[in-house]
Design a protein around this motif. Structure first.
Motif, mmCIF file in Angstrom:
data_model
loop_
_atom_site.group_PDB
_atom_site.id
_atom_site.type_symbol
_atom_site.label_atom_id
_atom_site.label_comp_id
_atom_site.label_asym_id
_atom_site.label_seq_id
_atom_site.Cartn_x
_atom_site.Cartn_y
_atom_site.Cartn_z
ATOM 1 N N ASN A 46 21.974 -17.703 -15.702
ATOM 2 C CA ASN A 46 21.219 -17.296 -16.324
ATOM 3 C C ASN A 46 20.970 -16.624 -16.821
ATOM 4 O OD1 ASN A 46 19.929 -18.943 -13.542
ATOM 5 N ND2 ASN A 46 19.479 -17.426 -12.852
ATOM 6 N N LYS A 50 19.685 -18.219 -20.658
ATOM 7 C CA LYS A 50 18.714 -17.009 -21.532
ATOM 8 C C LYS A 50 19.167 -17.351 -23.385
ATOM 9 C CE LYS A 50 17.906 -14.637 -17.685
ATOM 10 N NZ LYS A 50 17.011 -13.505 -16.846
ATOM 11 N N ASN A 51 20.153 -17.008 -22.822
ATOM 12 C CA ASN A 51 20.928 -16.393 -23.837
ATOM 13 C C ASN A 51 21.029 -18.054 -25.460
ATOM 14 O OD1 ASN A 51 22.771 -13.897 -24.887
ATOM 15 N ND2 ASN A 51 22.910 -14.181 -22.688
ATOM 16 N N LYS B 50 14.355 -12.330 -24.815
ATOM 17 C CA LYS B 50 15.042 -13.547 -23.866
ATOM 18 C C LYS B 50 14.160 -13.954 -22.727
ATOM 19 C CE LYS B 50 19.495 -12.371 -25.265
ATOM 20 N NZ LYS B 50 20.879 -11.728 -25.249
ATOM 21 N N ASN B 51 14.169 -12.933 -22.026
ATOM 22 C CA ASN B 51 13.379 -12.659 -20.459
ATOM 23 C C ASN B 51 12.174 -14.234 -20.820
ATOM 24 O OD1 ASN B 51 14.878 -12.469 -17.462
ATOM 25 N ND2 ASN B 51 15.180 -10.659 -19.077
ATOM 26 N N ALA B 54 12.587 -17.348 -22.523
ATOM 27 C CA ALA B 54 13.348 -18.471 -21.637
ATOM 28 C C ALA B 54 12.476 -18.548 -19.825
ATOM 29 C CB ALA B 54 14.823 -18.305 -21.298
ATOM 30 N N VAL B 58 13.340 -20.015 -17.067
ATOM 31 C CA VAL B 58 14.683 -19.871 -15.952
ATOM 32 C C VAL B 58 13.626 -18.181 -15.678
ATOM 33 C CG1 VAL B 58 16.467 -17.807 -15.584
ATOM 34 C CG2 VAL B 58 16.476 -19.401 -17.096
ATOM 35 N N PRO B 60 11.764 -14.536 -14.866
ATOM 36 C CA PRO B 60 11.835 -13.160 -16.298
ATOM 37 C C PRO B 60 12.276 -12.546 -14.852
ATOM 38 C CG PRO B 60 9.981 -13.750 -16.409
ATOM 39 C CD PRO B 60 10.218 -15.312 -15.146
#
Lengths: 289, 289
Positions: A46, A50-51, B50-51, B54, B58, B60
């Protein structure tokens, strides 16, 4: 400890850890000194994703950072669930920068992407390979040589702490030509790292908890039979003959072997539910010298 | 330690940590027992971003996870730079779930977003507020009550380790009505947490290293004068009169005061370059009972 599914919500992950930790808490209540390690596959997947998804805005962080991050999050969940004399030590695992794995990265991580996306990530210096289902990043998985933070873990165990350490195989670090320590872009097999951890903290027993009751000889054949007590020499022969090549049992058998071959008293491969029985020798695959 | 710029590359962050750690290494070489904490603002900002970017792929992760993640990454950089008898303890800070801060979250974190984007995040349960430059997430910043992992830190210090702990104020946790520990969606002021850390590990001196030589009375006025030795009672009066309200000195003065008021021998606010001199009383703002 088998990791919760990284696709699950943080709440689901928390509940999965609480469930798993119960078995460990029972061991601690019986008076065992426990140093605990864990996988991080779904969680690190995950983080990598995200990166990747944010790479146009935030510089992606290296793999060793992602590994460190999962030690802290999974470790905190374990601490909260244990709620006793326990600690998380962020743990670095030393690897050799000349390890041949760095010349030929083969360990796939993260999700499948399209060729165009893969090419973009290659420009950031990553290695991507084409698989049947698409393109996937591959990284080196070098041999773990030493748990650099073992002295801190040992000091805490001596002071009565249950220690969570080396999750996901530990943060991979190496010394450069000048002797300076730094993170390296790699992943370390969690089972092989667990064997080094057990050796470096001078554990009596290495317990590898998984989701099956033990190793199976002739897995997937008509002659399949569960493996109970076995000597390291016998198991080494079976392993060399390819009995544990399929699935994920190979690294677990290799880790169990290495710990005993390097002086450990006993390795046990068993299911999480049976780790208590494993310590009294009544459960799973038990490897002795 | 002043944090490196989170917008910088991982390599730049590594070099900034190496630079900062030199001053700490000098203290250790002189025989001081050091427990080290650090900020995480830019790094946690990147993780939150990033959370957010994305979130469509994904789920958070909560803020306490982001805080834990930065403890592990910054801590590992410090360990590699120190390269000695040192350890990172992932550190939880206890807060009160009834802290009024949870009713009125005011601490802005992360970047500015458009109203439409903010509304989408609000649907995930977050609180967003409109500022002059756009919409920004706001979170609670409750009072740190106790460093739950202080016993592990103390055990390691007693065993001769330099310990990196409570970075970014620590991972905020609280007990629910049933007494169970869990992470909470909050950020903890790193200076106030440092004061609790210093108290809970029974430190002699709390050194708050920043980028100015000390606190200044009448900051920004014609009567501005640097503050050297001062009693806690005197400093409390100056603080109440608003002398340190502007900029980021307020929480540092409050932390320095609390440590001494709660039994600490001495607090020092000084620049990172002067922490060695600070321990012999020749530098910065020195607070005593």
């Amino acid at each position: 400890m088998t990791g919760p599914d990284g696709g699950a919500s943080p709440g689901d992950q928390r509940r999965a850890v609480e469930q798993a930790v119960r078995h460990v808490a029972a061991l601690i209540a019986e008076g065992h000194q426990v140093t605990l390690t864990h996988g991080n596959g779904p969680q690190v997947g995950n983080l990598i994703l995200k990166n990747q998804l944010a790479a146009h805005v935030v510089p992606p962080v290296p793999l060793d950072w992602c590994g460190a991050q999962t030690q802290a999050t999974i470790g905190t969940l374990v601490l909260n669930a244990l709620d006793g004399r326990a600690a998380v030590v962020v743990t670095r695992t030393l690897v050799d920068p000349a390890d041949p794995a760095f010349q030929d990265p083969v360990k796939p991580i993260g999700r499948y992407f399209s060729e165009a996306e893969a090419r973009r990530f290659e420009e950031l210096g990553q290695t991507w390979r084409r698989f049947d289902r698409g393109w996937r990043r591959v990284v080196a998985s070098p041999e773990p040589l030493e748990i650099l933070d073992a002295p801190a873990i040992t000091a805490l165990v001596a002071a009565g702490f249950t220690v969570v350490a080396a999750g996901g195989g530990g943060v991979p670090v190496a010394r450069d030509a000048g002797g300076r320590l730094g993170g390296v872009e790699a992943v370390i097999d969690k089972d092989l790292a667990a064997a080094v951890l057990a050796r470096d903290v001078r554990a009596t027993v290495l317990v590898i908890a998984t989701d099956v009751p033990g190793a199976v000889v002739g897995f997937g054949t008509a002659q399949a039979r569960p493996l109970g007590a076995v000597t390291a020499a016998e198991l080494r022969v079976l392993h060399a003959a390819g009995h544990f090549a399929g699935g994920s049992m190979g690294p677990k058998v290799e880790a169990a072997l290495r710990f005993v071959e390097q002086g450990g008293d006993r390795s046990v491969i068993t299911s999480l539910e049976n780790i208590g029985a494993a310590l009294t020798g009544e459960s799973g695959t038990v490897v002795r010298k």
